[in-house]
Write a protein that holds these residues in place. Structure first.
Motif, PDB file in Angstrom:
ATOM      1  N   TRP B  37     -71.725-109.321 -72.020  1.00 17.20           N
ATOM      2  CA  TRP B  37     -72.653-108.587 -72.871  1.00 17.20           C
ATOM      3  C   TRP B  37     -73.953-108.344 -72.099  1.00 17.20           C
ATOM      4  N   CYS B  38     -74.765-107.405 -72.572  1.00 14.80           N
ATOM      5  CA  CYS B  38     -76.043-107.156 -71.911  1.00 14.80           C
ATOM      6  C   CYS B  38     -76.880-108.439 -71.971  1.00 14.80           C
ATOM      7  N   CYS B  41     -78.579-110.020 -75.297  1.00 14.82           N
ATOM      8  CA  CYS B  41     -77.861-109.582 -76.506  1.00 14.82           C
ATOM      9  C   CYS B  41     -77.712-110.753 -77.478  1.00 14.82           C
ATOM     10  N   ASP B  43     -75.315-111.381 -79.253  1.00 20.66           N
ATOM     11  CA  ASP B  43     -73.949-111.894 -79.271  1.00 20.66           C
ATOM     12  C   ASP B  43     -73.834-113.245 -78.563  1.00 20.66           C
ATOM     13  N   CYS B  72     -68.821-103.922 -78.999  1.00 22.08           N
ATOM     14  CA  CYS B  72     -69.387-105.021 -78.196  1.00 22.08           C
ATOM     15  C   CYS B  72     -68.933-106.362 -78.757  1.00 22.08           C
ATOM     16  N   ASN B 142     -75.552-105.121 -86.187  1.00 19.45           N
ATOM     17  CA  ASN B 142     -76.745-104.770 -85.409  1.00 19.45           C
ATOM     18  C   ASN B 142     -77.267-103.389 -85.773  1.00 19.45           C
ATOM     19  N   GLY B 146     -73.210 -99.854 -80.314  1.00 17.90           N
ATOM     20  CA  GLY B 146     -73.628-100.303 -78.992  1.00 17.90           C
ATOM     21  C   GLY B 146     -72.731 -99.787 -77.878  1.00 17.90           C
ATOM     22  N   GLN B 219     -77.552-109.340 -86.040  1.00 13.15           N
ATOM     23  CA  GLN B 219     -77.442-109.529 -84.594  1.00 13.15           C
ATOM     24  C   GLN B 219     -78.284-108.487 -83.887  1.00 13.15           C
ATOM     25  N   CYS B 221     -79.299-106.007 -81.116  1.00 18.08           N
ATOM     26  CA  CYS B 221     -78.829-105.250 -79.957  1.00 18.08           C
ATOM     27  C   CYS B 221     -80.087-104.843 -79.213  1.00 18.08           C
ATOM     28  N   ASN B 222     -80.401-105.619 -78.188  1.00 11.96           N
ATOM     29  CA  ASN B 222     -81.700-105.399 -77.539  1.00 11.96           C
ATOM     30  C   ASN B 222     -81.719-104.133 -76.693  1.00 11.96           C
ATOM     31  N   VAL B 223     -80.575-103.516 -76.478  1.00 12.40           N
ATOM     32  CA  VAL B 223     -80.555-102.284 -75.689  1.00 12.40           C
ATOM     33  C   VAL B 223     -80.745-101.047 -76.562  1.00 12.40           C
ATOM     34  N   PHE B 224     -80.057-100.981 -77.686  1.00 16.23           N
ATOM     35  CA  PHE B 224     -80.102 -99.752 -78.485  1.00 16.23           C
ATOM     36  C   PHE B 224     -80.827 -99.870 -79.821  1.00 16.23           C
TER      37      PHE B 224
HETATM   38  S1  SF4 Z   1     -75.110-102.714 -76.254  1.00 13.71           S
HETATM   39 FE1  SF4 Z   1     -76.262-104.001 -77.665  1.00 13.71          FE
HETATM   40  S2  SF4 Z   1     -74.713-105.086 -78.847  1.00 13.71           S
HETATM   41 FE2  SF4 Z   1     -73.722-104.264 -77.044  1.00 13.71          FE
HETATM   42  S3  SF4 Z   1     -73.778-105.916 -75.574  1.00 13.71           S
HETATM   43 FE3  SF4 Z   1     -75.543-104.627 -75.170  1.00 13.71          FE
HETATM   44  S4  SF4 Z   1     -77.162-105.556 -76.390  1.00 13.71           S
HETATM   45 FE4  SF4 Z   1     -75.277-106.406 -77.143  1.00 13.71          FE
END
Ligand code: SF4
Lengths: 626, 354
Positions: B37-38, B41, B43, B72, B142, B146, B219, B221-224
């Motif tokens: 995972w990122c 995250c 997760d 994810c 989230n 993702g 949860q 999702c720190n990217v999106f």
């Molecule tokens: S896209 Fe978001 S939910 Fe998916 S692994 Fe990366 S941080 Fe986690």
């Protein structure tokens, strides 16, 4: 059976008769036909049936759309189809006469319920003049019977409401036909007792109508219509009359029983497959679990989940359902788990003709998934053989850890014929092997489990949850050969794609060779699959009787094909492929073997008759002679 | 390779007694696969919570199965040293149902995200809950897609600007807890990825429940969709914004437990000042109530994660579990119809001899 086999009274001996019962959906024609069939089966005739009913449960009364028919051929010799043109048409109303008269043989007999030929019903059927009066039936023998009136009369003192009394008129028709063809009465009387037991008035009314119909034949001047079809000389054995869906259900149960492994059916109701769900749900004592899912996708998903858990996962459906299940079948191919997908084909595309037969899902079975996703295909060809086809599908699925498509169709599903019951001890055992030990050693010398390490048949181990020490993860992502770990390597994907194809191709070594029925030295070979077997067999026999040479190959395995098929096909000058689609098998044969397989097709929601195939083949045969 | 034809579904050999289960640690439940995972995250913390909880459940790894769909969250089974299947998008509740019904001896967990469970797989989720098949569903919410890189999901807030909704999403979101309660779920709970202890306790409750269980996990999702739940789950905000549901206790929250929940005349849940209404007026949480109406009212307290939000078990109601009922029917059939006999099956319709 107390009935004598000697001709009764004036009964004339005939070799076979084709009767078609037609009426409104509410007239009980399926039941009537079924009873006539049941009595004939117990009497010892060979027979074949063609139930032909509308998709609507109750289409508007009296209309052409609401006509429900049941055709049966009974004979004193072996037959393979419900017959070409009926000799007798029982028409319970004008719509039935209008829709089915065209099928009747030239000079055939029409028995009509004249009570139903009032103005309203004539108009609903689209008749401007009454066909009973305008001379349009001149070429036929017409027997007009006041079935409704006579039925009401005999039932009036029996305590049934007039409406219910009228509903017994199908038993009147059955009684009349039973007299005409000297059918034994006991099976039907017993059946009425069993079916309506407890409702005494209805039992009495149905029996009274049945006897009245019988007596009508005897007392009315119908003696020239009194026939006898003697029992057929079939192979010695114990017989039962079976339809395809029941035989298929029993085959699944037998296969699981022989595999000592529980059967799990995930299914969503759909015509014409639902009866398999109904039948299997009765047999829990065989360890059969049935799960009526929320949709087709969940049905196959649950079956796959059960297979993952070590059960024999089955899903039953028809064409539209297979379309929905495609993605999960692809997952099963990727996971290399056993699964049997049963497609009782019907007319398509889309909702198409739900209650009518067609065999147009072969290409979908073959290619109807994304990616390179091969799966074995087994096809049933007659009602009783659905039993063995089901066993074969389970055998391949379990042995080769693959989803298998089992193709049947609406005609096989609902049609019945006598089945010489097998000795259950002679049915093949199916070996089920679950992995129980690590199969690989890691760098530290410890035993580990590789889920995609294969045996000589390219088959991976079936390691089911609950087995200590073999915990592993599988999924739809591409896996590394051997370890089963997720892999995006180009070379590995090419390798895995090749293996998935090769392991299905290899099954060809483990299926029966294609066999020629008929004249191996003929120049013409008919290649068929599925329910066309009866019509092709019947047509070939007639042509041989007429002095022609005809070879017939009927395929039960459509992927992979039997290994000798190419050589066989190339040994004939001409290969003809009759199908209930627009030529799907012929295209597969052309692509695979580069033979000039010629297609003849029918897509009318009806099975082929032997006569149609005979005529088509005759064109080729006479061409060959000229 | 040695094989056995022994069938666990027909023998009890693999239905090992729960006692005598060897003690395990978190490491025993972790697979050798690199977690992908990122970084950052949410997760990760859910995975840790599950791996840490497992040794406490007293279950065997080989009797534990994680089934997931796509997304994810759905990579989860690869990281557990149990049996596992990464299946197809949305279908995991159906696959898990088949497995659980076939093999009542197993612990079957389902893991998926909001897209997997509520969008493409919504139908399977509601039916699995209604049937009450013994599967434990962890829904990582989230509020975004993702794996496909940031489209709005069925739990995204209205007006959300994403790649597929440059002018703002027009969709009204699902409230997963409300949905599950409406789907006749017998166990519904909520937790979040910032509180490992709360997750462990909630997951353990789900495991202990006899029937289908749904746990919504907020949860990040720190990217999106970074910080989607910060307003309620950040340590500094929790006292004021998280309403801890405890069975049998009046529902109170706040740094000094100064807030509470009451039911209004229409049956809706309302936040009040305890000083004003008095403790006796507060709603006493009853997760076992046969009627899910009050639990549903609680689920409507917050329409987005910027309002005080209940956490914990909304509903834990005992009703017949599907696989037990299915096994009971199987046993009854054996009693009434006797041992399976293929020959009598084949001779069960009228027969005649030639
Ligand atoms: S896209 Fe978001 S939910 Fe998916 S692994 Fe990366 S941080 Fe986690």
């Amino acid at each position: 059976m107390t009935d004598t086999l000697e001709p009764v009274g004036t009964a004339k001996d005939i070799d076979q008769v084709i009767v078609r019962f037609a009426g409104d959906s509410g007239d009980g024609m399926q039941l009537t036909g079924d009873r006539f069939t049941g009595a004939s089966a117990l009497f010892g005739n060979d027979l074949a049936t063609l139930p032909d009913f509308p998709a609507e449960i109750r289409a508007p009364q009296g209309t052409l759309a609401g006509v429900s028919a049941f055709q049966v051929q009974i004979s004193n010799h072996e037959i393979t189809t419900p017959g070409d043109a009926p000799n007798v048409l029982v028409a319970m109303n004008p719509a039935a006469l209008k829709s089915d008269l065209g099928r009747l043989e030239v000079g055939g007999t029409v028995i009509v319920n004249v009570d139903a030929f009032g103005e309203r019903n004539l108009a609903k059927a689209g008749y401007i003049d009454n066909p009973l009066e305008d001379g349009s039936l001149a070429g036929f023998t017409v027997i007009e019977v006041k079935m409704t009136t006579l039925t009401k009369e005999v039932a009036k003192d029996l305590g049934v409401k007039p409406r219910d009394a009228e509903r017994s008129k199908n038993f009147f028709a059955l009684g009349l036909l039973s007299w005409m063809y000297t059918r034994p009465l006991e099976p039907t009387l017993d059946w009425i007792d069993a079916k309506f037991g407890g409702r005494d008035a209805i039992v009495a009314a149905n029996k009274a109508a049945f006897h009245a119909g019988h007596a009508y034949g005897e007392t009315a001047e119908l003696s020239e219509h009194h026939y006898q079809v003697r029992p057929a000389t079939l192979e010695k054995g114990t017989y039962t009359s079976i339809n395809g869906n029941t035989a298929l259900s029993w085959g699944l149960i037998a296969a699981a029983h022989k595999a000592s492994t529980p059967l799990f059916l995930g299914s969503y109701p759909i015509t014409p497959a639902s009866d398999i769900l109904h039948e299997l749900s009765k047999h829990k004592n065989f360890g059969v679990r049935t799960f009526q899912a929320e949709d087709e996708i969940a049905a196959v998903g649950a079956a796959l989940g059960a297979s993952y858990g070590g059960h024999i996962g089955i899903t039953t459906t028809s064409g539209p359902g297979v379309a929905l299940k495609g993605e999960t079948i692809g997952l099963a191919i990727s996971l290399e788990l056993p699964l049997v997908v049963i497609d009782i084909q019907r007319g398509g595309p889309s909702t198409g003709l739900p209650t009518k037969t067609e065999a147009s899902d072969l290409m979908m079975a073959m290619y109807g998934r994304h990616g390179e996703a091969p799966m074995p295909i087994v096809a049933a060809y007659k009602p009783s053989q659905c039993f063995y086809a089901a066993i074969e599908a389970v055998r391949i699925a379990v042995k080769y850890r693959t989803p298998v498509m089992l193709l049947s169709d609406g005609y096989l599903a609902n049609g019945s014929a006598p089945w010489k019951l097998p000795d259950v001890d002679t049915l093949p055992e199916i070996a089920v092997e679950y992995a129980s030990e690590p199969n690989q050693t890691n760098e530290d010398g410890e035993g580990v489990f590789w889920p995609y390490l294969r045996d000589e048949n390219l088959v991976r181990p079936w390691a089911i949850p609950g087995t200590p020490g073999l915990m592993h993860r599988i999924g739809g992502l591409e896996k590394e050969d051997g370890t089963g770990n997720v892999s995006y390597s180009p070379e590995n994907h090419a390798l895995m794609t090749d293996i998935r194809q090769a392991r299905i191709d290899k099954i060809a070594e483990d299926i029966p060779l294609a066999e020629i029925d008929g004249d191996a030295d003929a120049s013409l070979c008919v290649v068929g699959w599925g329910s066309t077997w009866g019509a092709i067999t019947g047509a070939s026999r007639r042509l041989r009787t007429a002095g022609h040479k005809v070879a017939h190959i009927h395929l039960t395995h459509l992927n992979p094909f039997p290994p000798n098929l190419g050589d066989l096909l190339r040994s004939f000058d001409e290969v003809i492929v009759p199908e209930l689609n627009l030529g799907q098998l012929s295209r597969l044969l052309r692509a695979e073997y580069l033979v000039d397989a010629k297609s003849i097709t029918k897509v009318m929601g009806q099975p082929y008759t032997a006569g149609e195939i005979e005529a088509a083949l005759l064109e080729h045969l006479t061409l060959d002679l000229s | 390779m040695t094989n056995t034809t022994q069938n666990p579904a027909t023998s009890n050999n693999l239905l090992a007694e729960k006692d005598g289960v060897p003690a395990t640690t978190k490491a025993d439940w972790s697979s050798d696969q690199e977690v992908r995972w990122c970084p950052g995250c949410g997760d990760y913390s859910i995975l840790t919570a599950v791996q840490m909880m497992m040794p406490d459940l007293g279950v065997r790894r080989e009797n534990t199965v994680f089934i997931s769909g796509i997304g994810c969250a759905a990579r989860f089974p690869y990281y557990m040293n149990t049996y596992g299947m990464h299946s197809i998008h949305g279908r995991s509740p159906a696959i898990a149902s088949g497995l659980a019904i076939a093999r009542p001896d197993l612990d079957v967990w389902v893991v998926g995200g909001d897209g997997d469970m509520l969008s493409i797989g919504g139908n399977h989720l509601i039916h699995a809950l209604r049937r009450n098949v013994n599967i434990k569903i962890l829904l990582f919410n989230n509020q975004i897609y993702g794996l496909t890189k940031g489209q709005y999901s069925p739990t995204s807030e209205p007006g959300k600007v994403t790649k597929s909704s440059p002018f703002g999403s027009l969709d009204h979101p699902f409230n997963p807890v409300s949905l599950a309660l409406g789907a006749e779920a017998s166990f519904v709970a909520r937790t979040h990825d910032m509180d490992r202890k709360h997750m462990q306790a909630t997951f353990a409750r789900a495991h202990a429940h006899d029937g289908a269980a749904l746990v919504e996990v907020f949860q990040n999702c720190n990217v999106f969709n970074d910080g989607a739940f910060d307003k309620i789950t950040k340590k500094a905000n929790r006292d004021a914004m998280l309403i801890d549901l405890r069975h049998g206790e009046p529902i109170r929250f706040g740094a000094d437990r100064e807030h509470g929940v009451v039911l209004d005349a229409a049956g809706g849940a309302v936040i009040v000042n305890v000083a004003e209404v008095g403790e006796a007026a507060l709603l006493v949480h009853d997760e076992t109530h046969p009627d899910p109406a009050v639990a549903f009212a609680l689920s409507r307290l917050a329409s987005n994660p910027e309002m005080p939000t209940p956490m914990g078990v909304f509903r834990a109601f005992d009703r017949e579990e599907y696989t037990a009922a299915s096994e009971a029917q199987m046993a009854t059939a054996k009693d009434t119809d006797g041992e399976p006999d293929l020959r009598s099956l084949l001779h069960s319709l009228p027969t005649w001899d030639v």
